[in-house]
Design an enzyme around this catalytic site. Structure first.
Site, PDB file in Angstrom:
ATOM      1  N   ASP A  82     -22.666  10.850  34.913  1.00  0.00           N
ATOM      2  CA  ASP A  82     -23.786  10.495  35.785  1.00  0.00           C
ATOM      3  C   ASP A  82     -23.655   9.006  36.098  1.00  0.00           C
ATOM      4  O   ASP A  82     -23.917   8.155  35.245  1.00  0.00           O
ATOM      5  CB  ASP A  82     -25.101  10.791  35.072  1.00  0.00           C
ATOM      6  CG  ASP A  82     -26.316  10.550  35.964  1.00  0.00           C
ATOM      7  OD1 ASP A  82     -26.195   9.764  36.924  1.00  0.00           O
ATOM      8  OD2 ASP A  82     -27.383  11.118  35.693  1.00  0.00           O
ATOM      9  N   ILE A  95     -25.226   7.164  38.468  1.00  0.00           N
ATOM     10  CA  ILE A  95     -26.323   6.787  39.355  1.00  0.00           C
ATOM     11  C   ILE A  95     -26.532   5.270  39.396  1.00  0.00           C
ATOM     12  O   ILE A  95     -27.018   4.729  40.387  1.00  0.00           O
ATOM     13  CB  ILE A  95     -27.625   7.509  38.945  1.00  0.00           C
ATOM     14  CG1 ILE A  95     -28.737   7.295  39.967  1.00  0.00           C
ATOM     15  CG2 ILE A  95     -28.068   7.104  37.560  1.00  0.00           C
ATOM     16  CD1 ILE A  95     -29.987   8.107  39.671  1.00  0.00           C
ATOM     17  N   LYS A 137     -31.064   4.258  42.733  1.00  0.00           N
ATOM     18  CA  LYS A 137     -31.030   3.002  41.969  1.00  0.00           C
ATOM     19  C   LYS A 137     -30.307   1.889  42.722  1.00  0.00           C
ATOM     20  O   LYS A 137     -30.804   0.768  42.809  1.00  0.00           O
ATOM     21  CB  LYS A 137     -30.364   3.234  40.606  1.00  0.00           C
ATOM     22  CG  LYS A 137     -30.929   4.410  39.829  1.00  0.00           C
ATOM     23  CD  LYS A 137     -32.424   4.291  39.570  1.00  0.00           C
ATOM     24  CE  LYS A 137     -32.946   5.476  38.782  1.00  0.00           C
ATOM     25  NZ  LYS A 137     -34.409   5.402  38.536  1.00  0.00           N
ATOM     26  N   TYR A 162     -31.380   9.000  28.438  1.00  0.00           N
ATOM     27  CA  TYR A 162     -32.519   9.042  29.348  1.00  0.00           C
ATOM     28  C   TYR A 162     -33.466  10.175  28.954  1.00  0.00           C
ATOM     29  O   TYR A 162     -33.058  11.340  28.908  1.00  0.00           O
ATOM     30  CB  TYR A 162     -31.998   9.221  30.772  1.00  0.00           C
ATOM     31  CG  TYR A 162     -33.004   9.622  31.813  1.00  0.00           C
ATOM     32  CD1 TYR A 162     -34.166   8.880  32.012  1.00  0.00           C
ATOM     33  CD2 TYR A 162     -32.778  10.731  32.624  1.00  0.00           C
ATOM     34  CE1 TYR A 162     -35.084   9.251  32.989  1.00  0.00           C
ATOM     35  CE2 TYR A 162     -33.677  11.106  33.606  1.00  0.00           C
ATOM     36  CZ  TYR A 162     -34.831  10.367  33.783  1.00  0.00           C
ATOM     37  OH  TYR A 162     -35.737  10.737  34.747  1.00  0.00           O
TER      38      TYR A 162
END
Length: 468
Positions: A230, A232, A270, A145
């Site tokens: 992570d 998410i 998300k 990302y």
């Protein structure tokens, strides 16, 4: 006399990345079906707008929560006053139960080990402050990302050392790549404090395999460092293989030696499509990390009003069960539409099973196998085709020609228009470059290789190439 701090004057935020520049171009000329039908379509923003109707329906049926009432009585004054930065107990309980539900209730989370933050951005940066000092390093698998260059480095002074992953095995993490990254850090006189992975992966749209997770846990145990997972996008997994959290693998290993070295980041941005609500969280078994992160959270608190509203929503188990299932169905359907549209345009992508985007292979559209050619192609797509997508170089991909394309932040009609534009562009590209038999054969060979990677990904096997 210098009037500003070094931080204010430096240019290490990453705002000049093509990832952010594409957003700026979109904002200067945004597509609108009525007002600006020839504008740029935003396909560089990983937002989930497919299930807002489910959330709005719940709000309509639960006016007390939205109106800050309890049993019909206003609690506005209670919520308006200062709240302890540990967070509302009811919300933390509801959030950890929702996290467990997404993982099929295979693992449970203790709300006392949860720290609330204003989004995953804040959570990741807070962990950097807790686990590393300026000049120390975290290893990240590529592609990653683009915002991590800002989130992890800008204010903390922590360095990122890439773990170079390639398309030859579907961009999986390998032991050799881990060891090479660790050695690269040492060669730069950087002390490695941990590894950070996104699972499901942004930008790949794939879930990290159990083999990879075990590899990572073995690695951090051997090096005596940390692992941040992570997660998410954990609730966006819409196809097999399913999402497996690092906490599940840790539970299976029954190894308490590294429990305190593993930390999870989560957010509702998300899965629920609520980035504007700024709900993020750190989960850690290390009491010192929890204590330090809790103190730091005072610089990025979640409002009491937001916590109250979402604690009511997430406590409604009938709603959360329906939402998770229906949202995943909608993501799968939209993903299939994007993949189909790309195929009609003569473009393939890495087979994915999660996330709000696809990792798209446009290597055959490059004039040369260089990142300069990738940027030239990206500019044509942004300025001529009028689609904002993210070039692989902004994600630190080692191979030119890959792009991240988002599919959940627009209507079906807008997605269809985007595919029509892209198909017309590819057709014109082929005409301009003389669609010879040699070019066709070259593309066919490349597609065959891609399919081979896909097949290995889902056939299982020990360390066979699988999708992340």
């Amino acid at each position: 006399m210098r009037l500003l701090s070094e931080k204010a004057a430096c240019n290490t935020h990453g705002q000049d990345s093509s990832y952010f520049l594409g957003w700026q171009e979109y904002e200067n000329n945004p597509y609108d079906e009525i007002r600006n039908p020839k504008g740029i379509i935003q396909m560089g923003l990983a937002e989930n707008q497919l299930s807002f109707d489910l959330l709005e329906s719940w709000l309509a049926k639960n006016p007390d929560a939205a109106g800050f009432k309890r049993n019909g009585q206003s609690i506005f004054r209670e919520l308006a006053l200062f709240q302890d930065y540990h967070g509302l107990p009811a919300f933390k309980k509801a959030l950890v139960e929702f996290m467990s539900e997404i993982r099929g209730n295979k693992v449970t989370f203790d709300p006392n080990h949860l720290v609330l933050n204003a989004g995953a951005t804040s959570a990741n940066e807070t962990l950097m402050f807790c686990l590393a000092d300026p000049g120390e390093a975290f290893l990240l698998p590529t592609p990653y990302y683009p915002g991590f260059d800002r989130d992890l480095k800008w204010r903390t002074g922590v360095e990122i050392v890439p773990i170079q992953c390639t398309s030859s095995n579907g961009f999986q993490i390998t032991e050799d790549a881990l060891e090479k990254a660790y050695q690269d850090a040492q060669n730069r006189n950087l002390r490695v404090k941990g590894v950070l992975v996104t699972n499901p992966s942004n930008p790949l749209g794939t879930t990290t395999t159990p083999n990879e997770l075990n590899l990572l846990l073995n690695f951090i145990e051997a090096k005596e460092i940390h692992l941040i997972s992570d997660e998410i996008y954990s609730g966006t997994c819409f196809s097999s293989p399913g999402f497996v959290s690092v906490m599940e693998i840790l539970k299976e290993r029954k190894n308490d030696n590294i429990r305190n070295q593993v930390h999870v980041v989560y957010s509702l941005s998300k899965d629920l499509g609520l980035p504007g609500f700024r709900i993020g969280a750190i989960y850690s078994n290390d009491e010192m990390v929890v204590a330090a992160a809790t103190k730091m959270s005072s610089f990025g608190l979640v409002s009491s009003q937001t916590q109250y509203l979402l604690s009511a929503m997430l406590s409604d188990k009938k709603f959360t069960k329906k939402y998770i299932s229906e949202n995943q169905k909608r993501l799968k359907k939209r993903h299939e539409r994007l993949v189909s549209g790309l195929q009609k345009a003569g473009i393939s992508c890495l087979k994915s099973n999660a996330g709000l985007f696809c990792w798209v292979d446009m290597r055959h559209l490059l004039k040369s196998n260089t990142f300069e050619a990738e940027m030239e192609l990206w500019k044509k797509i942004v300025y001529d085709v009028k689609l904002n997508i993210s070039p692989g170089s902004s994600c630190h991909c080692t191979e030119p020609g890959w792009f991240r394309v988002c599919f959940a932040n627009m209507s079906e009609e807008t997605l269809e228009l985007a595919m029509q534009r892209l198909k017309a562009f590819v057709a014109e590209f082929n005409r301009s470059n003389g669609n010879t038999q040699s070019n066709t054969s070259k593309n066919s060979r490349r597609k065959s290789i891609t399919k081979w990677v896909f097949r290995l990904s889902f056939d299982g096997g020990d360390r066979e190439p699988e999708e992340r």
